[in-house]
Structures are given as C-alpha cells and as structure tokens.
Design an enzyme around this catalytic site. Sequence first.
Site, PDB file in Angstrom:
ATOM      1  N   SER A 143       0.834  -1.198   0.000  1.00  0.00           N
ATOM      2  CA  SER A 143       0.000   0.000   0.000  1.00  0.00           C
ATOM      3  C   SER A 143       0.868   1.247   0.000  1.00  0.00           C
ATOM      4  O   SER A 143       1.973   1.246   0.561  1.00  0.00           O
ATOM      5  CB  SER A 143      -0.869  -0.024   1.259  1.00  0.00           C
ATOM      6  OG  SER A 143      -1.439   1.242   1.495  1.00  0.00           O
ATOM      7  N   TYR A 158      -1.820  -0.443  10.871  1.00  0.00           N
ATOM      8  CA  TYR A 158      -2.068  -1.084   9.574  1.00  0.00           C
ATOM      9  C   TYR A 158      -0.907  -0.800   8.617  1.00  0.00           C
ATOM     10  O   TYR A 158      -0.360  -1.697   7.973  1.00  0.00           O
ATOM     11  CB  TYR A 158      -3.389  -0.570   8.976  1.00  0.00           C
ATOM     12  CG  TYR A 158      -3.477  -0.723   7.481  1.00  0.00           C
ATOM     13  CD1 TYR A 158      -3.727  -1.967   6.913  1.00  0.00           C
ATOM     14  CD2 TYR A 158      -3.269   0.362   6.629  1.00  0.00           C
ATOM     15  CE1 TYR A 158      -3.770  -2.115   5.536  1.00  0.00           C
ATOM     16  CE2 TYR A 158      -3.314   0.225   5.260  1.00  0.00           C
ATOM     17  CZ  TYR A 158      -3.557  -1.015   4.706  1.00  0.00           C
ATOM     18  OH  TYR A 158      -3.588  -1.161   3.355  1.00  0.00           O
ATOM     19  N   LYS A 205       2.289  -3.297   6.697  1.00  0.00           N
ATOM     20  CA  LYS A 205       2.746  -3.370   5.294  1.00  0.00           C
ATOM     21  C   LYS A 205       4.253  -3.118   5.210  1.00  0.00           C
ATOM     22  O   LYS A 205       4.960  -3.756   4.423  1.00  0.00           O
ATOM     23  CB  LYS A 205       1.985  -2.361   4.427  1.00  0.00           C
ATOM     24  CG  LYS A 205       0.482  -2.649   4.311  1.00  0.00           C
ATOM     25  CD  LYS A 205       0.200  -3.961   3.590  1.00  0.00           C
ATOM     26  CE  LYS A 205      -1.275  -4.254   3.482  1.00  0.00           C
ATOM     27  NZ  LYS A 205      -1.569  -5.601   2.956  1.00  0.00           N
TER      28      LYS A 205
HETATM   29  C1  UD1 Z   1      -5.705   4.671   3.524  1.00  0.00           C
HETATM   30  C2  UD1 Z   1      -4.338   4.402   2.964  1.00  0.00           C
HETATM   31  C3  UD1 Z   1      -4.424   3.326   1.923  1.00  0.00           C
HETATM   32  C4  UD1 Z   1      -5.090   2.095   2.500  1.00  0.00           C
HETATM   33  C5  UD1 Z   1      -6.475   2.468   2.975  1.00  0.00           C
HETATM   34  C6  UD1 Z   1      -7.120   1.275   3.636  1.00  0.00           C
HETATM   35  C7  UD1 Z   1      -2.892   6.356   2.928  1.00  0.00           C
HETATM   36  C8  UD1 Z   1      -2.448   7.558   2.168  1.00  0.00           C
HETATM   37  N1  UD1 Z   1      -3.809   5.601   2.337  1.00  0.00           N
HETATM   38  O1  UD1 Z   1      -6.437   5.269   2.531  1.00  0.00           O
HETATM   39  O2  UD1 Z   1      -3.117   2.971   1.517  1.00  0.00           O
HETATM   40  O3  UD1 Z   1      -5.168   1.088   1.539  1.00  0.00           O
HETATM   41  O4  UD1 Z   1      -6.353   3.509   3.960  1.00  0.00           O
HETATM   42  O5  UD1 Z   1      -8.408   1.582   4.066  1.00  0.00           O
HETATM   43  O6  UD1 Z   1      -2.434   6.063   4.005  1.00  0.00           O
HETATM   44  N2  UD1 Z   1     -12.749  10.820   3.770  1.00  0.00           N
HETATM   45  C9  UD1 Z   1     -13.714  11.712   4.139  1.00  0.00           C
HETATM   46  N3  UD1 Z   1     -14.863  11.246   4.699  1.00  0.00           N
HETATM   47  C10 UD1 Z   1     -15.082   9.906   4.901  1.00  0.00           C
HETATM   48  C11 UD1 Z   1     -14.079   8.988   4.507  1.00  0.00           C
HETATM   49  C12 UD1 Z   1     -12.907   9.478   3.958  1.00  0.00           C
HETATM   50  O7  UD1 Z   1     -13.549  12.935   3.979  1.00  0.00           O
HETATM   51  O8  UD1 Z   1     -16.149   9.544   5.439  1.00  0.00           O
HETATM   52  C13 UD1 Z   1     -11.503  11.314   3.147  1.00  0.00           C
HETATM   53  C14 UD1 Z   1     -10.252  11.018   3.948  1.00  0.00           C
HETATM   54  O9  UD1 Z   1      -9.986  12.032   4.855  1.00  0.00           O
HETATM   55  C15 UD1 Z   1      -9.222  10.925   2.834  1.00  0.00           C
HETATM   56  C16 UD1 Z   1     -10.005  10.423   1.629  1.00  0.00           C
HETATM   57  O10 UD1 Z   1     -11.352  10.664   1.925  1.00  0.00           O
HETATM   58  O11 UD1 Z   1      -8.732  12.191   2.529  1.00  0.00           O
HETATM   59  C17 UD1 Z   1      -9.801   8.953   1.373  1.00  0.00           C
HETATM   60  O12 UD1 Z   1     -10.007   8.254   2.582  1.00  0.00           O
HETATM   61  P1  UD1 Z   1     -10.122   6.661   2.607  1.00  0.00           P
HETATM   62  O13 UD1 Z   1     -11.024   6.199   1.531  1.00  0.00           O
HETATM   63  O14 UD1 Z   1     -10.442   6.260   4.005  1.00  0.00           O
HETATM   64  O15 UD1 Z   1      -8.681   6.153   2.211  1.00  0.00           O
HETATM   65  P2  UD1 Z   1      -7.234   6.605   2.778  1.00  0.00           P
HETATM   66  O16 UD1 Z   1      -7.322   6.911   4.216  1.00  0.00           O
HETATM   67  O17 UD1 Z   1      -6.672   7.598   1.852  1.00  0.00           O
END
Ligand code: UD1
Length: 342
Positions: free
Chosen positions: A125, A150, A154
């Site tokens: 990841s 997590y 990795k």
């Molecule tokens: C993270 C990891 C990714 C991993 C994944 C597993 C990083 C950069 N990425 O992804 O490698 O495979 O977790 O789950 O470490 N968001 C909102 N509202 C929500 C949900 C998410 O605003 O309800 C935003 C988050 O703040 C983020 C983006 O959406 O900026 C993506 O979030 P998410 O889909 O949870 O993935 P990551 O945290 O980027």
Amino acid sequence: MGKTIVTGGAGFIGSHTCVEMVEAGLTPVIVDDLRNSEERVLRGLEKIVERTLPIHRIDCGDADSLDKVFEQEKPTSVIHFAADKAVGESVRDPLKYYSNNIGSLFTLLRVMEKHGVKDLVFSSSCTVYGDTDQLPVTETSPTGAAASPYGYTKVVCEQMLRDASAADPLLRVVMLRYFNPVGAHPSGIIGELPIGVPNNLIPFITQAAAGLRDRLTVFGDDYPTRDGSCIRDYIHVVDLAKAHVLALQWIAEQQAPACEVFNLGTGTGNTVLEAVHTFEKENGVKVPFVIGPRRAGDVMAMYADTTKSREVLGWSTKLTLADALRDAWHWQQTIAADKASS
Ligand code: UD1
C-alpha cells in the site's frame, strides 16, 4: 503458467483480480474464509467468468490447512491479498493487525518454501510512504514512517519479503503498492462490500447518495490544497486488477532472482470535494455532505509516480475517476435492488 493461489480472492481487489486472471487465461485458486466477504461475491465472480472456480474456505494463517491446499492444488505461484485493512481499527486493536497481516504472510512463506513455490505477488500500500511532501511518490521515496499500525504491517511485510528473497535467490517477489482502489466491475455484479459503516470515502459517498447514511462528513477543508480537502490517487479496481496479471506474467519471464516494488495509481491526485462533485455530475445524484474536522492519521496528499509500472510491467490505467464513480454507483444500486427483492 500453472495454478495461482489467490488468498483473499473473495475480497474487493481479489475478486476483480480473479476475473482478469480468468480472462487472461490464468488459473486462480481462491483461499478465503469469507470473514470479510460474502457468498454473493463468489456467485457474482462465477457469473462473470461463466465457470466455477476452486475455493478453499480456510484461514490462510492456518498453516496445516494451507499446507493441505498446496498439497492438493500444486500451485506454481501465489497472490497474497488476505489482510485486515481498516486504518482506524488498527489503531484500536493493533495486535489483531500485527498478528493477522504479518502472521499470515509468515505462514504463507513457510508453506511456499515447503512446496517449492517461488513466485509471489504481494498486496502492499502507498501507506508505507507515510506523510510526505515529495509528490508524486516514486518507489524509491522513503518508507517506514507509516501513520497507523495497519501501515506498519505493510512496512514489516515488505521487509520480510526483501529479507526472505535475499536469503533465497530462487524466490521471485513483486510487491504492489496500491493507492486508493475504488469503483466496481462495470457489469455491476461484483464490487466492494463494506461491513457496517464504511471507513473509506467512495463507499460512504455511494451510501450517502442512496440515503443509507444521513450525510458524508468531509474530513477537513483547511489543508493547504486547491480546495482545502485531502488529495488522493483514486484508481479503478479493474485497472488495478489487470496489473496483477501483468505482474504474474512478468515474474514468470524473469531468469534472475527478483524482488521488485511497483506503485499502482493513476498518477493524478483528486481532492475529496472533487470526488464528491465528480460523483454528482457523473450520476446525476446529490451527495449530502458537511465539512467536519480532520481525521487523525490522514496525510494531506498522496499520489503516485507510475513510471516504473509503465516501463517495466507495461501497465497503465485506462479508466478515469468518473468511470470508477459511475461503476461504484451502479454497484450500489445492484445491492439495493437485491435487498429490495429479498
Ligand atoms: C488509507 C491508505 C491506503 C489504504 C487504505 C485502507 C494512505 C495515504 N492511504 O487510505 O493505503 O489502503 O487507507 O483503508 O495512508 N474521507 C472523508 N470522509 C469519509 C471517509 C474518507 O472525507 O467519510 C476522506 C479522507 O480524509 C481521505 C479520503 O477521503 O482524505 C480517502 O479516505 P479513505 O477512503 O479512508 O482512504 P485513505 O485513508 O486515503
């Protein structure tokens, strides 16, 4: 090419990869205890590929059961997807993550060693890059300062594989660093099945748009980005799945020992708000949302340099964020229709 054990083959990325493998003439053998999936994924998978696929419903961390699967199937390669992946849960229950994610890779390597299986594709990841301002990240960017337990699993798994391949020159390993896998199969037959309240952005968007959640909370609009929300590299799961086929084929062609890592992203970053607006525009539905505080552990921005995957594997993405959001919505509607009729 012989059979390929696909641990976690009933999961989100695993199931889409099995489809692409069959379409490329490869032979996946699924190992999955369905703890994070459902029978419907297997049924959907078989519907798409129009055949039944071998599935062993065992915990891949159970050495005796895995040994029996290898004995019976006599695979020549493995793709190891099976792992826990909820960042927040890993903070609350780190030992579960260290035990499951590191333990299952350790067990798998021992069983592979016993059966003389040398080719492995491992799901890593972009989380291994931690919080960096050197963007886009390349495979040689610093790793090791992950933001969650997590992420550390990795980092440790990657190191275990580097050490194991240094000690066994016949081992051929590819580690694939996924950015943010999203979307669903364009058929609408398989997709992501989050259990409970989704942690990830796109499943939350589709559920909010479908009225299953009151509203999406955008975690922060005060980051120093173009609209204040975080930037991620959202990659369509079908593009991601195809990279696994190329990785297996690449390994099989290597005459020399190999332990290589590849970024799998689109190379383009999108903000959370851009994802929301693209979803609305592509699907003609509103996503109710509010701006909330930042989420602990989030990095501001992350996107991939994909030069190495393109040049070495011959891989590049074909699908856009809009494609992924359309397919994710199609999938959400399939689930809703199934629930209504059952
Ligand atoms: C993270 C990891 C990714 C991993 C994944 C597993 C990083 C950069 N990425 O992804 O490698 O495979 O977790 O789950 O470490 N968001 C909102 N509202 C929500 C949900 C998410 O605003 O309800 C935003 C988050 O703040 C983020 C983006 O959406 O900026 C993506 O979030 P998410 O889909 O949870 O993935 P990551 O945290 O980027």
